[in-house]
Write an enzyme that holds these catalytic residues in place. Structure first.
Site, mmCIF file in Angstrom:
data_model
loop_
_atom_site.group_PDB
_atom_site.id
_atom_site.type_symbol
_atom_site.label_atom_id
_atom_site.label_comp_id
_atom_site.label_asym_id
_atom_site.label_seq_id
_atom_site.Cartn_x
_atom_site.Cartn_y
_atom_site.Cartn_z
ATOM 1 N N GLU A 342 -0.785 -84.997 -41.022
ATOM 2 C CA GLU A 342 0.612 -85.426 -41.050
ATOM 3 C C GLU A 342 0.810 -86.678 -41.905
ATOM 4 O O GLU A 342 1.852 -86.829 -42.557
ATOM 5 C CB GLU A 342 1.114 -85.676 -39.620
ATOM 6 N N ARG A 824 9.498 -66.973 -32.503
ATOM 7 C CA ARG A 824 9.650 -65.718 -31.757
ATOM 8 C C ARG A 824 9.041 -64.527 -32.481
ATOM 9 O O ARG A 824 8.418 -63.671 -31.864
ATOM 10 C CB ARG A 824 11.132 -65.457 -31.472
#
Length: 886
Positions: A342, A824
């Site tokens: 990061e 999803r």
């Protein structure tokens, strides 16, 4: 001693001067112009923002917020309406103020399908500079989309707490305010929030001012951000504490965590500070913001683990805070690696950003490559370069199916953007970059990167910009190789034959294509690559070559030949039988990284039908018991995977006993308990051995773990320590109904969000089908927590994929609420990833028929992989049995 730093507004704001005015200006190629047609955009290209001022007032208890926003923008051509990105916002007021101060009241028309809002009033909007003011309300989500809430127990009192955080990558800043929510539309941001006076608010920049409002509220205003893409904006609010320190370069770094975290933040903070200086030096551009925080969020996501918001990295607590009660050595390593990834993004992604999501890999592949480089620099004893081979292997596993995609891929919808965050983007990207660095040479590669960074800071780029910079630095021909490996999918296959003639080795090399599901087609009509090779013969220094089609080489000396010496090439190597036999014989004496690469290659080639499984098993068996711990850990993982083919077969006990005979002595040598001062890679190997041998039912290991596990009944801290998760995983797999209930009670009573989520996840690990069903039922209750329940379902799926799949389909709407929007489409594919049943294939194909084309892509990949497993399983099972019978 815990140190919690208050806001140092004056000192930190002075740091803003470190951003030169010219650097923060418009991207040169887009100055005074709309987005060019060569860059994809869902917006009309008639306007650009330059600055946002946003004030929000969150209502955490009721999961809503209100906001007011002002966008300074320029319109380039006359238009009937302004179109911005917006999703799930109710815009109650909008006005457009021209440069002369005249005001046009606007009507807002939302398009939920396109996630846009049009502002119009029946009059023509002429070219010029304007400010668009809006007032609106929005939703605080319970999954990590837009502004979202995470509920967790207070670490001291156990009382319920709620923290607010944002997750905007890729298309969710539009849930926070109307925006030009695409990477190319960079702008500066002023963010302000009206919040409870006793809570801490955090954003990309330091706090500029705080104003008491009375009635228990305050207004917090943050400093102006540098020019950045909207998806990098961050806001967090809650009962937080901040531990911080200054770096030699002047940047203040901090870890923001739930109150009571204390020394759990220390490891992350102490390792964060040196990373900033390392990247400053490597990239040749100093980190430009006055502070860099990493914010710990309790909970988890099915989509991501951390996010590189500029100056305000967000990371889920389980991979940021070092809790001695439950943090394993492997997780401690992950804390470091995740943070290195990061922080690398603060340059590759934040300072220089891809122009569109097609080039997402410019962010993720490079951050993955840089995380390994930084980890190896600061922790050479961890053998990070060996670990990179695991990532490459995972990428090749996906990349060898017809359903794969190029590293640089065509992205046109929000759903396609969400799906782009996969192993091709990350691990293949990293592997290709490592190969290109080796081709160019470290010094030339770094010079090219520094030139690229200087030329494009605060701007947007495409892949070609980087290749041109490295070529210009002194790597001719790199663009051709880079384009082939990033713009076409698939895995090259290098076939090699060789013999020793008069003290020299003669090699015949042919480039083909490796495929798991279209082997004959790939052999008959393979794609073409210029493949960089690094070939070693015996003890001679490796030599570099580029393989185009077929070639013959004569190399000095004779001995074992390794075509991908050092494992920096992204390809598989199929050796002639005699060469493979020689490699097996000499495997214990070659470099650990080559041991790993060769074993992975041969198992994959056998599974895909390119060579007999027996020879691959011979090579796996040749990995010595005293192998490098990273190599041994990988080998043990392969043995464990192979054991799955024999589950329920008569030969299962024989194969499992063989594994124990090979590796139990190494565990006994390491000891069943951690040892003071031991190497992290030894500790990781111990965990892997305990986990594998325990899962396979080795009596000595299972009995030792069950004995420890039994102590939990009287002492909830009995397993505390670096092996806790490993021991719990084995015990949970074998837990009785009474023991399962005990774990559930321990989860409910824990004051640690990480420990609580670990217990809940492992409740789904039971090999008892009735208990597994009980775990699925628990997932639909409120007990585990909104972001934890999905992990129970995936845990059940490891043993009972079809049971988990049927449960999801029967409760689709309720399960969807447990998974982020962005995750999803891939969630259900993970659920079926361990299945090799034809009935599962039928169900998955039926499910696929209900999906739109862009949603179906992950399911198509899962179907292809499942078909291959169904076809391969009988052959692998028969191959293992034949090998055992020799």
């Amino acid at each position: 001693m815990r140190i919690i730093f208050p806001s140092l507004a004056a000192m930190l704001l002075a740091g803003c001067a470190s951003i030169p005015a010219n650097d923060a200006g418009q991207t040169p190629q887009l100055s005074g112009a709309p987005v060019p047609a060569s860059i994809p955009s869902d917006l009309p290209r008639i306007a650009r923002p330059s600055h946002y001022s946003i004030t929000i007032t969150p209502d955490a208890a009721n999961l809503t917020f209100s906001g007011v926003s002002s966008v300074d923008l320029e319109v380039y051509e006359a238009a009937d309406a302004l179109v911005l990105s917006a999703a799930d916002l109710d815009i109650t007021k909008a006005s457009l103020i021209a440069a002369d101060g005249s005001v046009m009241e606007m009507q807002a028309a939302l398009d939920p399908e396109k996630q846009t809002v049009s502002f119009a009033n029946g009059e023509t909007i002429e070219p010029g500079k304007y400010r668009l003011d809006t007032a609106y309300t929005g939703t605080i989500n319970t999954q990590a989309n837009g502004l979202f809430a995470l509920d967790y127990p207070d670490k001291v009192t156990g009382e319920d707490r709620r923290g607010l955080f944002t997750q905007f990558e890729a298309p969710d800043a539009r849930r926070f305010a109307p925006m030009f929510d695409e990477p190319i539309y960079k702008a500066t941001f002023d963010l302000s929030a009206i919040v409870p006076a006793d809570q801490m608010a955090v954003s990309n920049m330091p706090v500029a001012s705080e104003k008491e409002l009375g009635n228990g509220f305050k207004q917090v205003t943050f400093g102006t951000s540098p020019k950045m893409s909207s998806y990098l904006l961050f806001f967090g609010l809650g009962d937080f504490e901040r531990m911080a320190k200054a770096t030699p370069s002047g940047t203040e770094v901090g870890i923001v965590a739930p109150t009571g975290s204390g020394e759990e933040s220390r490891y992350a903070l102490d390792t964060l500070a040196p990373l900033v200086g390392y990247y400053n030096d490597y990239f040749g551009v100093d980190y430009p913001l006055p502070k860099l925080d990493n914010i710990a969020g309790p909970g988890q996501s099915q989509f991501f683990g951390a996010m590189e918001n500029w100056g305000a990295v967000f990371t889920f607590e389980r991979i940021l805070l070092n809790d001695p009660a439950i943090t394993s050595p492997a997780v401690r390593q992950q804390i470091y690696v995740t943070q290195a990834h990061e922080v690398a993004h603060q340059w590759f992604g934040d300072l220089v950003t891809m122009a569109w999501w097609d080039d997402l890999w410019l962010n993720e592949g490079f951050a993955s490559w840089m995380e390994t480089k930084a980890t190896d620099h600061f922790n050479p004893e961890w053998q990070a370069l060996l670990g990179r081979v695991n990532g490459r292997e995972y990428a090749m596993g996906l990349d060898s199916f017809e359903t794969t995609h190029p590293v640089v891929q065509k992205i046109r919808t929000v759903e396609e953007t969400n799906q782009a965050f996969d192993a091709i983007t990350y691990q293949k990207g990293e592997a290709v970059i490592a190969m290109l660095e080796a081709y160019a040479g470290e010094d030339i590669w770094r010079t090219g990167l520094q030139d690229y960074m200087q030329a494009n800071k605060y701007g947007n780029t495409q892949s070609k910009d980087l290749w041109q910079a490295v070529e210009k630095a002194g790597a001719p021909g790199l663009t051709t190789i880079a384009d082939q490996f990033t713009r076409q999918p698939g895995v090259p296959l290098v076939m090699v034959e060789g013999q020793c003639v008069n003290g020299s080795t003669k090699l015949a090399l042919t480039q083909s294509e490796f495929s798991q599901d279209r082997r004959e087609e790939a052999a008959a009509n393979p794609q073409s690559w210029n493949v960089p090779l690094l070939i070693s013969v015996g003890d001679n220094a490796p030599t570099r070559h580029i393989l185009k089609g077929s070639t013959s080489l004569t190399l000095p000396g004779c001995g074992t030949v390794i075509v991908n010496a050092g494992q920096l090439g992204y390809f598989r190597t199929l050796y002639a039988d005699d060469m493979r036999a020689d490699l097996t014989k000499t495997l214990p004496d070659i470099a650990p990284i080559d041991q790993m690469g060769l074993v992975y290659d041969n198992i994959a080639l056998a599974e895909a039908g390119y060579q007999p499984l027996g020879s691959a098993l011979d090579m796996l068996s040749a990995v010595p018991q005293n192998a490098d711990p990273v190599v041994a850990r990988s080998a043990v993982g392969i043995w464990s995977d192979l054991a799955g083919y024999l589950e329920g077969e008569p030969e299962e006990a024989q194969f499992n006993a063989l594994i124990a005979q090979k590796w139990l002595p190494r565990l006994q040598q390491l000891g069943f308990e951690p040892r003071k001062g031991e190497k992290l890679i030894d500790a990781n190997l111990r965990s892997a051995l305990l986990g594998t041998l325990g899962t396979l039912g080795n009596p000595e290991v299972v009995n030792a773990i069950r004995s420890r596990f039994a102590e939990l009944k009287d002492n909830p801290q009995a397993l505390d320590g670096p092996l806790k998760t490993t021991l719990l995983a084995v015990a949970a797999r074998n837990a009785s109904a009474e023991e399962w209930t005990m774990l559930a009670n321990l989860a409910a009573k824990s004051n640690s969000a990480v420990e609580r989520s670990t217990y809940y996840r492992l409740l789904g690990a039971s090999k008892d089908k009735a208990i597994a069903q009980q775990a699925l039922d628990l997932a639909l209750t409120d007990k585990p927590g909104k972001t934890v329940s999905a992990s129970i379902i995936t845990s059940v799926a490891q043993n009972y994929p079809e049971l988990a799949f049927d449960f999801i389909r029967a409760n689709q709407d309720r399960v969807d609420e447990l998974v982020d929007n962005a995750g999803r489409s891939r969630f259900i594919t993970r659920v079926v990833s361990s299945s090799d049943e034809p009935t599962m294939l039928t169900k998955l194909e039926a499910y696929r028929s209900t999906l739109d084309a862009d949603e179906a892509k992950p399911v198509d990949k899962a179907i292809a992989a499942l078909r291959q497993r169904i076809a391969a399983a009988p052959k692998m099972r028969a191959g293992i049995k034949a090998w055992l019978a020799r």
